[in-house]
Every structure is written in structure tokens, then in C-alpha cells.
Design a protein around this motif. Sequence first.
Motif, PDB file in Angstrom:
ATOM      1  N   GLU A  59      56.915  34.528  49.823  1.00  0.00           N
ATOM      2  CA  GLU A  59      57.327  35.850  49.311  1.00  0.00           C
ATOM      3  C   GLU A  59      56.502  36.272  48.100  1.00  0.00           C
ATOM      4  OE1 GLU A  59      59.901  33.237  49.368  1.00  0.00           O
ATOM      5  OE2 GLU A  59      59.822  33.757  51.497  1.00  0.00           O
ATOM      6  N   SER A  60      55.684  35.362  47.576  1.00  0.00           N
ATOM      7  CA  SER A  60      55.075  35.683  46.284  1.00  0.00           C
ATOM      8  C   SER A  60      53.932  36.669  46.440  1.00  0.00           C
ATOM      9  CB  SER A  60      54.577  34.419  45.592  1.00  0.00           C
ATOM     10  OG  SER A  60      53.318  34.064  46.097  1.00  0.00           O
ATOM     11  N   GLN A  61      53.488  37.105  45.312  1.00  0.00           N
ATOM     12  CA  GLN A  61      52.483  38.145  45.198  1.00  0.00           C
ATOM     13  C   GLN A  61      51.159  37.742  45.839  1.00  0.00           C
ATOM     14  OE1 GLN A  61      51.238  41.000  44.818  1.00  0.00           O
ATOM     15  NE2 GLN A  61      51.665  41.470  42.698  1.00  0.00           N
ATOM     16  N   LEU A  62      50.604  38.648  46.619  1.00  0.00           N
ATOM     17  CA  LEU A  62      49.232  38.489  47.096  1.00  0.00           C
ATOM     18  C   LEU A  62      48.317  38.720  45.886  1.00  0.00           C
ATOM     19  CD1 LEU A  62      47.149  38.443  49.516  1.00  0.00           C
ATOM     20  CD2 LEU A  62      47.272  40.916  49.408  1.00  0.00           C
ATOM     21  N   LEU A  63      47.293  37.896  45.745  1.00  0.00           N
ATOM     22  CA  LEU A  63      46.405  38.038  44.592  1.00  0.00           C
ATOM     23  C   LEU A  63      44.972  38.278  45.036  1.00  0.00           C
ATOM     24  CD1 LEU A  63      47.818  35.109  42.518  1.00  0.00           C
ATOM     25  CD2 LEU A  63      47.991  37.508  41.953  1.00  0.00           C
ATOM     26  N   PRO A  64      44.231  39.030  44.241  1.00  0.00           N
ATOM     27  CA  PRO A  64      42.808  39.192  44.550  1.00  0.00           C
ATOM     28  C   PRO A  64      42.114  37.831  44.500  1.00  0.00           C
ATOM     29  CG  PRO A  64      43.530  40.751  42.855  1.00  0.00           C
ATOM     30  CD  PRO A  64      44.630  39.754  43.038  1.00  0.00           C
ATOM     31  N   ASP A  65      41.266  37.553  45.469  1.00  0.00           N
ATOM     32  CA  ASP A  65      40.560  36.280  45.539  1.00  0.00           C
ATOM     33  C   ASP A  65      39.062  36.556  45.509  1.00  0.00           C
ATOM     34  OD1 ASP A  65      40.465  33.570  45.652  1.00  0.00           O
ATOM     35  OD2 ASP A  65      41.483  33.385  47.578  1.00  0.00           O
ATOM     36  N   VAL A  66      38.255  35.576  45.123  1.00  0.00           N
ATOM     37  CA  VAL A  66      36.802  35.786  45.089  1.00  0.00           C
ATOM     38  C   VAL A  66      36.326  36.158  46.490  1.00  0.00           C
ATOM     39  CG1 VAL A  66      34.575  34.658  44.742  1.00  0.00           C
ATOM     40  CG2 VAL A  66      36.423  34.273  43.127  1.00  0.00           C
ATOM     41  N   GLY A  67      35.515  37.218  46.564  1.00  0.00           N
ATOM     42  CA  GLY A  67      35.008  37.670  47.860  1.00  0.00           C
ATOM     43  C   GLY A  67      35.857  38.744  48.499  1.00  0.00           C
ATOM     44  N   SER A  91      43.821  46.013  52.775  1.00  0.00           N
ATOM     45  CA  SER A  91      44.683  47.186  52.961  1.00  0.00           C
ATOM     46  C   SER A  91      46.107  46.924  52.481  1.00  0.00           C
ATOM     47  CB  SER A  91      44.686  47.579  54.443  1.00  0.00           C
ATOM     48  OG  SER A  91      45.116  46.478  55.210  1.00  0.00           O
ATOM     49  N   THR A  92      46.317  45.803  51.767  1.00  0.00           N
ATOM     50  CA  THR A  92      47.662  45.445  51.300  1.00  0.00           C
ATOM     51  C   THR A  92      47.886  45.930  49.868  1.00  0.00           C
ATOM     52  OG1 THR A  92      47.470  43.438  52.627  1.00  0.00           O
ATOM     53  CG2 THR A  92      49.281  43.522  51.036  1.00  0.00           C
ATOM     54  N   PRO A  93      48.901  46.774  49.641  1.00  0.00           N
ATOM     55  CA  PRO A  93      49.155  47.221  48.268  1.00  0.00           C
ATOM     56  C   PRO A  93      49.694  46.073  47.418  1.00  0.00           C
ATOM     57  CG  PRO A  93      50.799  48.126  49.787  1.00  0.00           C
ATOM     58  CD  PRO A  93      49.812  47.363  50.618  1.00  0.00           C
ATOM     59  N   LEU A  94      49.287  46.021  46.162  1.00  0.00           N
ATOM     60  CA  LEU A  94      49.759  44.978  45.255  1.00  0.00           C
ATOM     61  C   LEU A  94      51.063  45.406  44.602  1.00  0.00           C
ATOM     62  CD1 LEU A  94      46.384  43.974  43.616  1.00  0.00           C
ATOM     63  CD2 LEU A  94      47.713  42.664  45.242  1.00  0.00           C
ATOM     64  N   LYS A  95      51.957  44.431  44.402  1.00  0.00           N
ATOM     65  CA  LYS A  95      53.255  44.734  43.777  1.00  0.00           C
ATOM     66  C   LYS A  95      53.079  45.015  42.289  1.00  0.00           C
ATOM     67  CE  LYS A  95      56.131  41.872  46.843  1.00  0.00           C
ATOM     68  NZ  LYS A  95      55.308  40.758  47.317  1.00  0.00           N
ATOM     69  N   SER A  96      52.165  44.304  41.656  1.00  0.00           N
ATOM     70  CA  SER A  96      51.940  44.558  40.235  1.00  0.00           C
ATOM     71  C   SER A  96      50.460  44.831  40.021  1.00  0.00           C
ATOM     72  CB  SER A  96      52.390  43.361  39.392  1.00  0.00           C
ATOM     73  OG  SER A  96      51.757  42.201  39.852  1.00  0.00           O
ATOM     74  N   THR A  97      50.150  45.422  38.891  1.00  0.00           N
ATOM     75  CA  THR A  97      48.770  45.841  38.640  1.00  0.00           C
ATOM     76  C   THR A  97      47.968  44.698  38.046  1.00  0.00           C
ATOM     77  OG1 THR A  97      49.632  48.023  38.161  1.00  0.00           O
ATOM     78  CG2 THR A  97      47.379  47.603  37.502  1.00  0.00           C
ATOM     79  N   PHE A  98      46.762  44.518  38.542  1.00  0.00           N
ATOM     80  CA  PHE A  98      45.820  43.570  37.947  1.00  0.00           C
ATOM     81  C   PHE A  98      44.680  44.364  37.349  1.00  0.00           C
ATOM     82  CE2 PHE A  98      48.029  41.114  41.137  1.00  0.00           C
ATOM     83  CZ  PHE A  98      48.292  39.945  40.459  1.00  0.00           C
ATOM     84  N   ARG A  99      44.186  43.882  36.207  1.00  0.00           N
ATOM     85  CA  ARG A  99      43.067  44.567  35.562  1.00  0.00           C
ATOM     86  C   ARG A  99      41.750  43.967  36.043  1.00  0.00           C
ATOM     87  NH1 ARG A  99      46.308  43.588  31.155  1.00  0.00           N
ATOM     88  NH2 ARG A  99      44.806  42.122  30.321  1.00  0.00           N
ATOM     89  N   GLY A 100      40.748  44.816  36.115  1.00  0.00           N
ATOM     90  CA  GLY A 100      39.424  44.348  36.509  1.00  0.00           C
ATOM     91  C   GLY A 100      38.366  45.012  35.649  1.00  0.00           C
ATOM     92  N   THR A 101      37.186  44.433  35.653  1.00  0.00           N
ATOM     93  CA  THR A 101      36.049  44.978  34.923  1.00  0.00           C
ATOM     94  C   THR A 101      34.858  45.028  35.856  1.00  0.00           C
ATOM     95  OG1 THR A 101      36.843  43.977  32.874  1.00  0.00           O
ATOM     96  CG2 THR A 101      34.536  44.633  32.912  1.00  0.00           C
ATOM     97  N   ILE A 102      34.169  46.156  35.882  1.00  0.00           N
ATOM     98  CA  ILE A 102      32.890  46.248  36.605  1.00  0.00           C
ATOM     99  C   ILE A 102      31.817  46.392  35.537  1.00  0.00           C
ATOM    100  CG2 ILE A 102      31.536  47.473  38.338  1.00  0.00           C
ATOM    101  CD1 ILE A 102      34.260  48.685  39.336  1.00  0.00           C
ATOM    102  N   ARG A 103      31.034  45.315  35.364  1.00  0.00           N
ATOM    103  CA  ARG A 103      30.006  45.355  34.319  1.00  0.00           C
ATOM    104  C   ARG A 103      28.821  46.198  34.797  1.00  0.00           C
ATOM    105  NH1 ARG A 103      29.421  38.956  33.643  1.00  0.00           N
ATOM    106  NH2 ARG A 103      28.830  39.376  35.786  1.00  0.00           N
ATOM    107  N   ASN A 140      40.279  39.681  32.686  1.00  0.00           N
ATOM    108  CA  ASN A 140      40.234  40.520  33.873  1.00  0.00           C
ATOM    109  C   ASN A 140      39.509  39.834  35.013  1.00  0.00           C
ATOM    110  OD1 ASN A 140      41.302  42.714  32.444  1.00  0.00           O
ATOM    111  ND2 ASN A 140      39.311  43.133  31.573  1.00  0.00           N
ATOM    112  N   TYR A 141      39.725  40.389  36.197  1.00  0.00           N
ATOM    113  CA  TYR A 141      38.879  40.035  37.338  1.00  0.00           C
ATOM    114  C   TYR A 141      37.534  40.720  37.144  1.00  0.00           C
ATOM    115  CZ  TYR A 141      42.901  38.207  39.803  1.00  0.00           C
ATOM    116  OH  TYR A 141      43.972  37.462  40.174  1.00  0.00           O
TER     117      TYR A 141
END
Length: 194
Positions: A59-67, A91-103, A140-141
Motif C-alpha cells: 500500500e505504500s507510496q510509489l517513489l521515483p527511481d533512477v531511470g 503515468s501513476t500520480p504520486l500521493k505526496s510531492t517530491f522535490r527535484g532539481t534539473i541542473r 532533491n531528486y
Amino acid sequence: RQPLCTRPLGERLCSAEEATAGSGTYTRHGFIFSSLAGCLEKRGEESGLPVVSVVRDAESQLLPDVGAVVTCKVCGINSRFAKVHILYVGSTPLKSTFRGTIRKEDIRATEKDKVEVYKSFRPGDIVLAKVISLGDAQSNYLLSTAENELGVVVARSEAGVQMVPISWCEMQCPRTHTKDFRKVARVQPQFLQT
């Protein structure tokens, strides 16, 4: 294999001298951390050190993974990077927001030295990006838009109208015909969010 209580993402689990990092973990500065939220498992190995892994709860949160390809919204830019909130993994919406950085150096694959962040993204843009490294609990990711398929997929003009891509580096407002620079994604149909 005795599952223990749920561990948050980025938690320091143990010293890298006490165990081997298994799936769902990473090693940094001589410690093993969880790279996803889930149950901690320790398995004894005949060769010596036990293997520590973190297994995601069903049931836990799907998380962004490398790749992973993620859909994110630009929330701020400066001369060195764009800050984003990750909204979807695939195409899966995340339950909570994760921060990311694009350098700046990860925006495109060619002529990296000529890239200007404000000519690539603007706050409010919806961007398709790829995760290139996992953040820990505090950071961040790191994301990249260097591939042709990655970049801005939805942008609004100053008139508030959704702009149309006219080249790989420009979008145009259909109402005012004003052109704006963007790092435009060549969108593949499976990534389009309706």
C-alpha cells in the motif's frame, strides 16, 4: 527474514561495516540508507555480513527511481538550475510531492555550455524528465531532460493560453503569436497525460 517496522525514505539504517546494502538501500559516507519507504529486512549470509534491504509495502507510496521518467511542474528557476515538484512516475500520480532539481548541465545533451535555464523552463511549466540520482531525506531528486523525448510538454503564455511547440527550442502562443524559448520535449504518446 523477519520484517521490521516501516522505515522512511532516506533513513540511516546501519554502518556499512555491519552489513551489505541490498535492494531498496544505498551506501553513502560509510552508512547504509533506505532509498524507499518500506519494511527493513535483514538476511544472514554464509559469507559473513548480513544483507540489509528495504521492501516496499504493497500500500505504500510509489517513489521515483533512477531511470524512471517523471512528470513534474517547475516551481522556480535561477541561473544554475530549475526547481520542480514531481507529480507522476510514469503515468501513476504520486500521493505526496517530491522535490527535484534539473541542473543547467542536465537540460540538454548538446552545447551544454550555451544552455540558459530561463530559455529552457519557466515556473508553471509541465516537464517530462528522467531521474538520474536519488535524493535523500533532506535533498532533491536530480533530474535530466537531455534526451529528445524529455523537456517541456505543457507551457502557458503570458496571455494564459497553452502554447504550441514550433521547434525543439521554441513554443508559440496561438492567441498572441508571441514566441518563447523552451527545452521542448518531442512527446511520445504513452507519456501524454490527458
